[in-house]
Design a protein around this motif. Sequence first.
Motif, short mmCIF file in Angstrom:
data_model
loop_
_atom_site.label_atom_id
_atom_site.label_comp_id
_atom_site.label_asym_id
_atom_site.label_seq_id
_atom_site.Cartn_x
_atom_site.Cartn_y
_atom_site.Cartn_z
N ILE A 99 31.44 45.33 15.88
CA ILE A 99 31.53 46.65 15.26
C ILE A 99 30.18 47.34 15.25
O ILE A 99 30.06 48.51 15.64
CB ILE A 99 32.10 46.52 13.83
N VAL A 100 29.15 46.66 14.82
CA VAL A 100 27.83 47.28 14.72
C VAL A 100 27.28 47.59 16.10
O VAL A 100 26.82 48.71 16.38
CB VAL A 100 26.87 46.38 13.92
N GLN A 101 27.31 46.63 16.99
CA GLN A 101 26.75 46.84 18.32
C GLN A 101 27.57 47.84 19.12
O GLN A 101 27.02 48.66 19.87
CB GLN A 101 26.64 45.50 19.07
N GLY A 102 28.90 47.80 18.97
CA GLY A 102 29.74 48.76 19.68
C GLY A 102 29.54 50.18 19.19
O GLY A 102 29.46 51.12 20.00
N ALA A 103 29.43 50.36 17.87
CA ALA A 103 29.18 51.70 17.32
C ALA A 103 27.82 52.22 17.77
O ALA A 103 27.69 53.41 18.12
CB ALA A 103 29.26 51.66 15.80
N LEU A 104 26.83 51.35 17.77
CA LEU A 104 25.49 51.76 18.20
C LEU A 104 25.48 52.14 19.67
O LEU A 104 24.86 53.15 20.06
CB LEU A 104 24.52 50.60 17.94
N THR A 105 26.19 51.40 20.50
CA THR A 105 26.27 51.73 21.93
C THR A 105 26.92 53.09 22.13
O THR A 105 26.44 53.91 22.93
CB THR A 105 27.07 50.64 22.67
N ALA A 106 28.04 53.36 21.44
CA ALA A 106 28.71 54.65 21.58
C ALA A 106 27.79 55.79 21.14
O ALA A 106 27.73 56.84 21.80
CB ALA A 106 29.99 54.66 20.76
N CYS A 107 27.07 55.59 20.03
CA CYS A 107 26.16 56.64 19.54
C CYS A 107 25.05 56.93 20.54
O CYS A 107 24.72 58.09 20.82
CB CYS A 107 25.56 56.23 18.20
N ARG A 108 24.47 55.88 21.09
CA ARG A 108 23.36 56.06 22.03
C ARG A 108 23.83 56.63 23.36
O ARG A 108 23.19 57.52 23.93
CB ARG A 108 22.64 54.73 22.23
N GLU A 109 24.95 56.14 23.86
CA GLU A 109 25.45 56.59 25.17
C GLU A 109 25.86 58.05 25.15
O GLU A 109 25.71 58.76 26.15
CB GLU A 109 26.62 55.71 25.60
N HIS A 110 26.35 58.53 23.99
CA HIS A 110 26.84 59.91 23.90
C HIS A 110 25.97 60.78 22.99
O HIS A 110 26.39 61.88 22.61
CB HIS A 110 28.28 59.90 23.40
#
Length: 379
Positions: A99-110
């Motif tokens: 959850i934490v790493q996936g949310a962070l990836t989505a935030c950074r990628e977009h």
Amino acid sequence: MRTFDTIVIGVGGMGSATLWQLARPRQKVLGIERFDLGHGMGSSHGINRIIRLAYFEHPNYVPLLVRAYELWREAEQLTKEQLLFITGGIDAGTEDSRIVQGALTACREHNLSHEVLTARETTQRFPGYKLPDSYAVIYQPDAGFVASERAILAHASLAVSAGAEIHGREKVVAIEPVNGRVVVVTDQGRYEAGKVVVSAGSWISDLIPALRTNAVPERQVLGWFLPQSPDLFKPEVFPVSNILSQVGHFYQFPMWGIPGFKIGLYHHFNEKGHADQLSREPTPADEEALRKGIKHMFPDADGPTLRLAACLFTNTPDEHFVIDTLPGTPEIVVASPCSGHGFKFASVIGEVLADLVTLGKSKLDLSLFGMNRFEAPTG
């Protein structure tokens, strides 16, 4: 036999939005719903559903969400009714959690606005949260919730105003492709259309046998509890959240609609089966499972029970949606945005399905959602 341009089977979150999008250009459309319009037998009741941009499930969902927000706002303007409520949102768990790493990836990628907080910083800002010190938190200010029951009725009202026809309490018993068109047989009649959209929720595999092992209903229970400190759980001070905790994966809402804190547990007791056979009656064991999450992370919400409600997930093996034309039968479009995270997308999925019907394609990336991903490898 009456004829239509398109028939939509299932007038829930996705079906109601699809009817609106098809009726807008004055297609002759029919929506068929086996229960009442806005019923409580499926997946979309229970007042509201979370909407969020920091999508830990996969960053490819974010462009769909951006468009979903736009369409929710458009529906609000047309109906003069608020459907989308912004509270901010929290994704939390151990720092290395999906959850934490996936949310962070989505935030950074977009390039999404976000903050990384400690558990202690989260409690200082949002005192209703009492997370363990070992948890990391991604805060995204654009998250909130959609008034799901209102939204279905709003989309249906917009569709009817644009000329759509809706039949409630009518069960589809067969879908028959005939010479490039489709005949839909119900317990009350027969209808013909050039295209059919099947958005039947937890009953979808009854109509699309290819999904029998890949769209599996699962019983869930939601709970509303009267907080001991209600002021900590108002929408202006309590963000929605997904938390992968030591006692389960819980999701939370502020007090709204019902005067209680709302909480759910993903994959509750893993009770799976046919949608007609899963119990809609909550039990003391259901309540206790939810209270474990409350005691662990929201002790100020551990008050009297106000309401419990059962609903259904419809899970795919990878928990991604199914949005595709039926292989070998392009006249039939299949939609199962499901696995417990679909409703927030209803507005945009309606547009996507209408495009698949009228244009044969969508401008948005649907590569995660094809039916062929379930096929067994050969060779």
